[in-house]
Design a protein around this motif. Sequence first.
Motif, PDB file in Angstrom:
ATOM      1  N   UNK A  64       0.963  -1.203   0.031  1.00  0.00           N
ATOM      2  CA  UNK A  64      -0.208  -0.061   0.076  1.00  0.00           C
ATOM      3  C   UNK A  64       0.931   1.380  -0.186  1.00  0.00           C
ATOM      4  N   UNK A  65       1.867   1.294   0.663  1.00  0.00           N
ATOM      5  CA  UNK A  65       2.832   2.470   0.633  1.00  0.00           C
ATOM      6  C   UNK A  65       3.439   2.778  -0.347  1.00  0.00           C
ATOM      7  N   UNK A 102      11.477   4.014  -1.635  1.00  0.00           N
ATOM      8  CA  UNK A 102      10.442   3.413  -0.757  1.00  0.00           C
ATOM      9  C   UNK A 102      10.629   1.925  -0.843  1.00  0.00           C
ATOM     10  N   UNK A 126       3.610   6.379  -5.282  1.00  0.00           N
ATOM     11  CA  UNK A 126       3.163   6.732  -6.813  1.00  0.00           C
ATOM     12  C   UNK A 126       2.031   7.717  -6.635  1.00  0.00           C
ATOM     13  N   UNK A 127       1.104   7.532  -5.852  1.00  0.00           N
ATOM     14  CA  UNK A 127      -0.108   8.556  -5.877  1.00  0.00           C
ATOM     15  C   UNK A 127       0.481  10.117  -5.694  1.00  0.00           C
ATOM     16  N   UNK A 128       1.722  10.121  -5.205  1.00  0.00           N
ATOM     17  CA  UNK A 128       1.927  11.374  -4.778  1.00  0.00           C
ATOM     18  C   UNK A 128       2.685  11.890  -6.068  1.00  0.00           C
ATOM     19  N   UNK A 129       2.585  11.151  -7.257  1.00  0.00           N
ATOM     20  CA  UNK A 129       3.448  11.629  -8.542  1.00  0.00           C
ATOM     21  C   UNK A 129       5.020  11.647  -8.636  1.00  0.00           C
ATOM     22  N   UNK A 130       5.332  10.699  -7.639  1.00  0.00           N
ATOM     23  CA  UNK A 130       6.660  10.611  -7.804  1.00  0.00           C
ATOM     24  C   UNK A 130       7.408  10.110  -8.757  1.00  0.00           C
ATOM     25  N   UNK A 131       8.608  10.153  -9.345  1.00  0.00           N
ATOM     26  CA  UNK A 131       9.183   9.518 -10.521  1.00  0.00           C
ATOM     27  C   UNK A 131       9.547   8.000 -10.094  1.00  0.00           C
ATOM     28  N   UNK A 132       9.098   6.948 -10.927  1.00  0.00           N
ATOM     29  CA  UNK A 132       9.434   5.713 -10.791  1.00  0.00           C
ATOM     30  C   UNK A 132      10.740   5.373  -9.883  1.00  0.00           C
ATOM     31  N   UNK A 185       2.071   1.966  -3.265  1.00  0.00           N
ATOM     32  CA  UNK A 185       0.858   2.945  -4.128  1.00  0.00           C
ATOM     33  C   UNK A 185       0.760   4.376  -3.755  1.00  0.00           C
ATOM     34  N   UNK A 186       0.936   4.794  -2.302  1.00  0.00           N
ATOM     35  CA  UNK A 186       0.791   5.922  -1.727  1.00  0.00           C
ATOM     36  C   UNK A 186       1.877   6.833  -2.491  1.00  0.00           C
TER      37      UNK A 186
END
Lengths: 328, 597
Positions: free
Chosen positions: A226-227, A245, A232-238, A229-230
């Motif tokens: 889940x974290x 993370x 990614x949801x912040x819009x961080x680069x892969x 996913x969190x």
Amino acid sequence: MTRFLLRRTGSAVVLVLVLTAVVFVLQAVSPGDPVKAYLGNNASPAAIAAQRQALGLNDPLPVQYFHYIVHALQGNLGMSLRTRRPVMADLHDFLPATVELVAVAFVLALLLGSLYAVSGSLRWPGGAFFRGPLLVLATAPPFLLALGGIILFYAQLQVLPAAGRGVDSTGPSGFVLIDSILGGDATEFVAGVQHLVLPAVILSIAPSISIGRILRSSLDSTLASDYVRTARSKGLRPIVVLGKHVVRNSLGPGLSMAGLQLGFMFAGVVVVEQVFSWPGIGNYLAASIPTSDFPAIAGVTLVLGIIYIVANALVDVLQALADPRLNA
Amino acid sequence: MSATDEKAPAASIANLTVALTRDGVRAEVLRGVDLKIQRGEIVGLVGESGSGKSVLALALMGLLPSSSRPETTGTITIAGTDMIDGSAEQIRAVRRHELGVIFQDPMTSLNPTMRVGRQITEATGDKAESLRLMSAVGIQDAALRFTVYPHELSGGLRQRIMAAIASAGRPSLIIADEPTTALDVTVQAQVLDLLRQLRDEFGCSVVLITHDLAVAAQIADRIAVLYAGRIAELGPADVVLREPTHPYTVGLLNSRLALDTPRDTVLQTLRPETATVAERMRGCAYSSRCPLADDTCRAQQPPLLAVDGSGAVDGSEHVRACWRDAATVRELALTRSDAPRILVSGSSTESAAPAVVVEGVHQRFVVRSGGRKREVHALRGIDLTIGAGEAVSIVGESGSGKSTLLRAIAGLVPVTSGRVDVARGGAQMVFQDAGSSLTPWLSVGEILGERLLPLRLGKTETAARVTTALEAIGLPASVSRVRPADLSGGQRQRVALARATMIPPAVLLCDEPTSALDASLAASVLNLIRGMREELSMTVLFVTHDLSVARLMGDRVVVMTEGRIVEDGTADQVIHHPEHPYTRSLLASVPEIEAVR
């Protein structure tokens, strides 16, 4: 954190004490007589009796054990029955070669293992062409790989040497690579690397699979967490998601496995050193066993045991650093 | 907020269809969803598990899991960006600047090895801004909390950290996916207030995804009811709740347990799904469960049309997808089904010896976390006597000691001091997570048969007893050959119940057996327990965090907090005339739908 470090150091010390007790018993029940090792076979009975008294061999066992520890702490591990030199002096000559070989192989195992895990978890195109052959090689026993390597790279291709370290290292550190850099000797460095490559690669293959598989499964579960996913949801680069993370949270099991494998590599080095005539403690040990040279065997056991314990204590500390929940 | 047209919706979803492949089976999880989320509005997206509501949330963020090979048609537009076909770079920019997300479980949704301050700053890019947001979402001593790890915070605070991350960069839309489901009721009320406050202060829109209509009722401006991947009904919250015009909405409202649900009748439930997936794809997906379904419903999929018949749909009015006329559906809502009465009180026999006696019980645990040892005093002097045949509910929030007490009675943990006596017959337990409390590699028949081993019945007799037990819980005998993984959540909980009651115990201990189930399924499991209790005159001790469930399942309600019993009385006394301030605060936090029905 300091409490954790103290506790971990404490348990490591206890483990070393237990290990010395085992090694001491091994020596006490060994058939060789250390007195004769000192004085030679032609010594008179009176001289032997006097020497026994002087060495404390007539004391009760617990007292002898205490003396053994005191001597070990002073760097005295007794005399080798075979070489007739202090075991400590032998170890000083042979240990650096082994440490150098294992250290290089261990770094290689970490690199190959990480590559195995990351290429699998991130589904790198073509990653299977790396993982497949590595898996196949890992199924072969090390001596077979060593022989095959010598036949291919030494006999056929003639690109790598077949035996030895390439130099008679008399430098200050005992490590060819370090001494040659310190001495500014490029030829010696290249020769050192050439001699190291084959045994180190062969020693690293099986551990790299163990580390890689564990690391891959923990990477997979972290990527699905889940974290992540969190993040990614912040819009961080892969790449940021991966670096900040995923990796840190996946290290734990890989580190444990790496610590274990380091211990196994020191044990497994005997075979590889034999095949490549590597002048390390593996060879020393192999020569000591047929002659029942118990002081030498005990000395090697003690040193390897301490390395193993220290390596695993280090792993615990690294894990605690990676995961704050472990030392909350 | 980006410089797009102020009147453009925060997000617009048009004819969205998403198919996912899981375990090799491809299924359309969303089917032709149309939804416009206006600026500054809170849309409650309500549906049972499997309705596709979480997939919609992921699709909005462009985060559909690649492992389930999503196939998407239709469009999602946020701030002028196509979230389906846009470049990865564009979609990431939208996530960064326009979207904020709050997930269900704040423990697993925060990185356990990163200080919370850094996790917020990743989104804000600036420490001062992070501290400001932390204060804005109601975190006191923000500077102190900035450097802690998630596990050092309570559930409520963790969810506030998530809220701070979500509101970083002044997003135009916050997506909250079941943000309160993992939290206690009192914390749930705070988090919902926080969402409303974020909307009021930042002017952002909120999509609130929940399985609980009452949660949506608290703060939503509009409610969209999702069923099997389609919108069943959509409209202003008070209209949808007060004048539901889709039979599914009516069913959801009726099966919802509230503090005024009649205690003496069988709880209303939705009909179980009987149709195959193929049948459901043909007509209205709800037709197999709908009490009003006719041939048209089974043959053709109903379009989403305005309830007042005006035809055009621009997003603000009340729309529904149903063939039957609104008046008929309204009647369904008003006529409560003639549920048979059941006996819920008075079965306790005073003269008989009590089933459970707990005297002066203390329970201490030593929790070892890293270097430090910490003592947890979970039970602090519990006295409780449960008469034979009595039904008692224990209510409390997480950490109150209610589950520890239950485990002590079951004999699963030895108590530190005090006395626990259970009458002959012993205790049997039903756990919250039926999935993990059933051995995965045994078939249902083997799991149930295991309980009969001490009776030495022989093969045929055992099989017969297993069949009877399955019948009693409303499952066909063929289920005995199936493994737990192939059953639904509700079915698994039924099997767990059968295992516990096959040989009637002196007391049946239930540890939140329904809190992981959808409202209607939960009601059917509760009905089952109540029916068994009546039939077998069994003593039941029911632990729950939900006051309305406690009231329904117990003649007596016991309220626990911090390891102590603070209130103990009849259900009506405790719910209607609470004496302890803690009970009152619990009651005040229960989300209710006002003046419906």
